[in-house]
Design an enzyme around this catalytic site. Structure first.
Site, short mmCIF file in Angstrom:
data_model
loop_
_atom_site.label_atom_id
_atom_site.label_comp_id
_atom_site.label_asym_id
_atom_site.label_seq_id
_atom_site.Cartn_x
_atom_site.Cartn_y
_atom_site.Cartn_z
N ILE A 107 33.98 30.99 41.22
CA ILE A 107 33.62 32.27 40.59
C ILE A 107 33.23 32.06 39.13
O ILE A 107 32.20 32.57 38.68
CB ILE A 107 34.79 33.27 40.70
CG1 ILE A 107 35.02 33.65 42.17
CG2 ILE A 107 34.51 34.51 39.86
CD1 ILE A 107 36.28 34.47 42.41
N ILE A 187 38.82 39.44 35.73
CA ILE A 187 38.44 39.63 37.13
C ILE A 187 39.32 38.77 38.03
O ILE A 187 38.97 38.52 39.18
CB ILE A 187 36.95 39.30 37.37
CG1 ILE A 187 36.61 37.88 36.91
CG2 ILE A 187 36.05 40.32 36.69
CD1 ILE A 187 35.22 37.40 37.30
N SER A 188 40.46 38.33 37.50
CA SER A 188 41.33 37.44 38.28
C SER A 188 42.51 38.21 38.87
O SER A 188 42.42 38.77 39.96
CB SER A 188 41.80 36.26 37.42
OG SER A 188 42.42 36.70 36.23
N ARG A 189 43.62 38.27 38.16
CA ARG A 189 44.79 39.03 38.54
C ARG A 189 45.38 39.68 37.30
O ARG A 189 45.35 39.10 36.21
CB ARG A 189 45.85 38.13 39.21
CG ARG A 189 45.53 37.70 40.62
CD ARG A 189 45.63 38.85 41.60
NE ARG A 189 45.47 38.44 42.99
CZ ARG A 189 44.31 38.39 43.64
NH1 ARG A 189 43.20 38.74 42.99
NH2 ARG A 189 44.26 38.02 44.90
N ASP A 213 39.10 44.58 35.89
CA ASP A 213 39.01 44.98 37.30
C ASP A 213 40.38 44.87 37.97
O ASP A 213 40.54 45.28 39.11
CB ASP A 213 38.00 44.10 38.04
CG ASP A 213 37.74 44.59 39.46
OD1 ASP A 213 37.63 45.83 39.64
OD2 ASP A 213 37.66 43.77 40.39
N GLU A 218 48.76 48.10 40.52
CA GLU A 218 47.49 48.73 40.88
C GLU A 218 47.75 49.84 41.88
O GLU A 218 48.28 49.54 42.96
CB GLU A 218 46.52 47.69 41.46
CG GLU A 218 46.08 46.66 40.46
CD GLU A 218 45.22 45.55 41.05
OE1 GLU A 218 44.67 44.74 40.28
OE2 GLU A 218 45.10 45.50 42.30
N HIS A 237 39.92 47.16 41.12
CA HIS A 237 39.96 45.89 41.86
C HIS A 237 38.87 45.85 42.94
O HIS A 237 39.16 45.71 44.13
CB HIS A 237 41.35 45.67 42.48
CG HIS A 237 41.64 44.22 42.76
ND1 HIS A 237 42.91 43.71 42.77
CD2 HIS A 237 40.83 43.18 43.06
CE1 HIS A 237 42.88 42.41 43.05
NE2 HIS A 237 41.62 42.07 43.23
N ILE A 238 37.63 45.96 42.49
CA ILE A 238 36.49 46.06 43.42
C ILE A 238 35.55 44.87 43.30
O ILE A 238 34.37 44.97 43.65
CB ILE A 238 35.72 47.37 43.21
CG1 ILE A 238 35.34 47.55 41.73
CG2 ILE A 238 36.53 48.55 43.70
CD1 ILE A 238 34.44 48.76 41.48
N GLY A 239 36.08 43.72 42.84
CA GLY A 239 35.23 42.54 42.66
C GLY A 239 34.46 42.15 43.91
O GLY A 239 33.30 41.76 43.84
N SER A 240 35.10 42.24 45.06
CA SER A 240 34.45 41.84 46.32
C SER A 240 33.99 43.04 47.14
O SER A 240 33.60 42.87 48.30
CB SER A 240 35.42 41.00 47.17
OG SER A 240 36.52 41.79 47.59
#
Length: 271
Positions: A107, A187-189, A213, A218, A237-240
């Site tokens: 990534i 964009i990780s955790r 993100d 959450e 949390h919509i990275g994927s």
């Protein structure tokens, strides 16, 4: 497993003596005790590669949205009270700025490829240095010490796995090393960042802004101070979260389950 549910603990494992495989969506496995699962003879699979492109896109989207104050701008443009747009309402330049990427895995490297197209200078910190040809392809410079990256970067993007070593990797000390004009992008955790320290840094202008993100928990409690700050963008949390990627993730999880039930090698098994 989807969104880390159900919780795979010893009680569940004892109640499922015939369990053979756990397929988890996404790349992170910080929510799984792989040793515990292995002790019960259960294999673990995830979907690490399919999420990379979309998550890298999300990283760049957050960088651009934060730098050009897209969310604030939208709110201004649609406000029923808007009579004019102020001329001194400004963002910051992306082209020519320095991006520091913490975690140069799949990534992180894809983020670097995108940032190169925006003519950004790229620094990165990783457990190990990338091959010279990989660095040259994106114009990335390796920082053995994370401190060097933090001090030089206009944007710091986090793309590491959550491990005991990266838990609250970015805390008060690290935020104070960053430029007061810098933006933190995660964009990780959520737990890679000390959120209390981040709130303090944003309120006191230790850093300019943050684009997240991921958070912990959450979603955040509705009274959390991060939700009240204008210099923060938070997405759920919509990275994927694209139609194609989520479809392929489901297909890969099903393939792993079928293989595990048939006693065949499990694709994308976490070892």
């Amino acid at each position: 497993m989807w969104y880390h549910k159900p919780a795979i603990n010893e009680e569940l494992l004892q109640s499922l003596p015939n369990l053979k495989v756990v397929a988890s969506s996404g790349v992170g496995i910080d929510h799984l005790d792989v040793k515990l699962l292995s002790s019960y003879g259960v294999k673990v699979a995830n979907t690490p590669f399919v999420v990379s492109t979309d998550t890298a896109d999300m990283g760049m989207a957050l960088l651009l949205a934060s730098s050009r104050r897209i969310v604030e701008g939208h709110q201004m443009a649609v406000s029923p009270d808007a009579e004019y747009f102020p001329a001194d309402w400004l963002g910051v330049e992306v082209s020519g700025a320095t991006l520091g990427i913490v975690g140069m895995g799949t990534i992180g490297y894809k983020v670097a490829e995108r940032a190169k197209a925006f003519e950004m200078k790229i620094l990165y910190h990783n457990r190990s240095q990338r091959k010279k040809e990989e660095e040259n392809a994106v114009g990335a410079v390796y920082c053995k010490k994370i401190d060097d990256l933090l001090q030089q970067s206009d944007f710091v993007l986090l793309a590491v796995n959550l491990t005991p070593q990266t838990h609250k990797l970015i805390g008060k000390r690290e935020l104070e090393l960053m430029k007061p004009t810098a933006t933190l992008i995660n964009i990780s955790r959520g737990l890679v960042v000390d959120q209390d320290a981040l709130v303090e840094a944003l309120q006191n202008k230790v850093i300019k802004a943050a684009a997240l993100d991921v958070t912990y928990p959450e979603p955040l409690p509705r009274d959390h101070p991060l939700l009240k700050l204008k210099n923060v963008i938070i997405t759920p949390h919509i990275g994927s979260a694209t139609t194609k990627t989520r479809w392929v993730m489901m297909e890969e999880m099903a393939e792993s389950i079928e293989a595990g039930l048939a006693g065949l090698p499990v694709p994308r098994e976490v070892l």
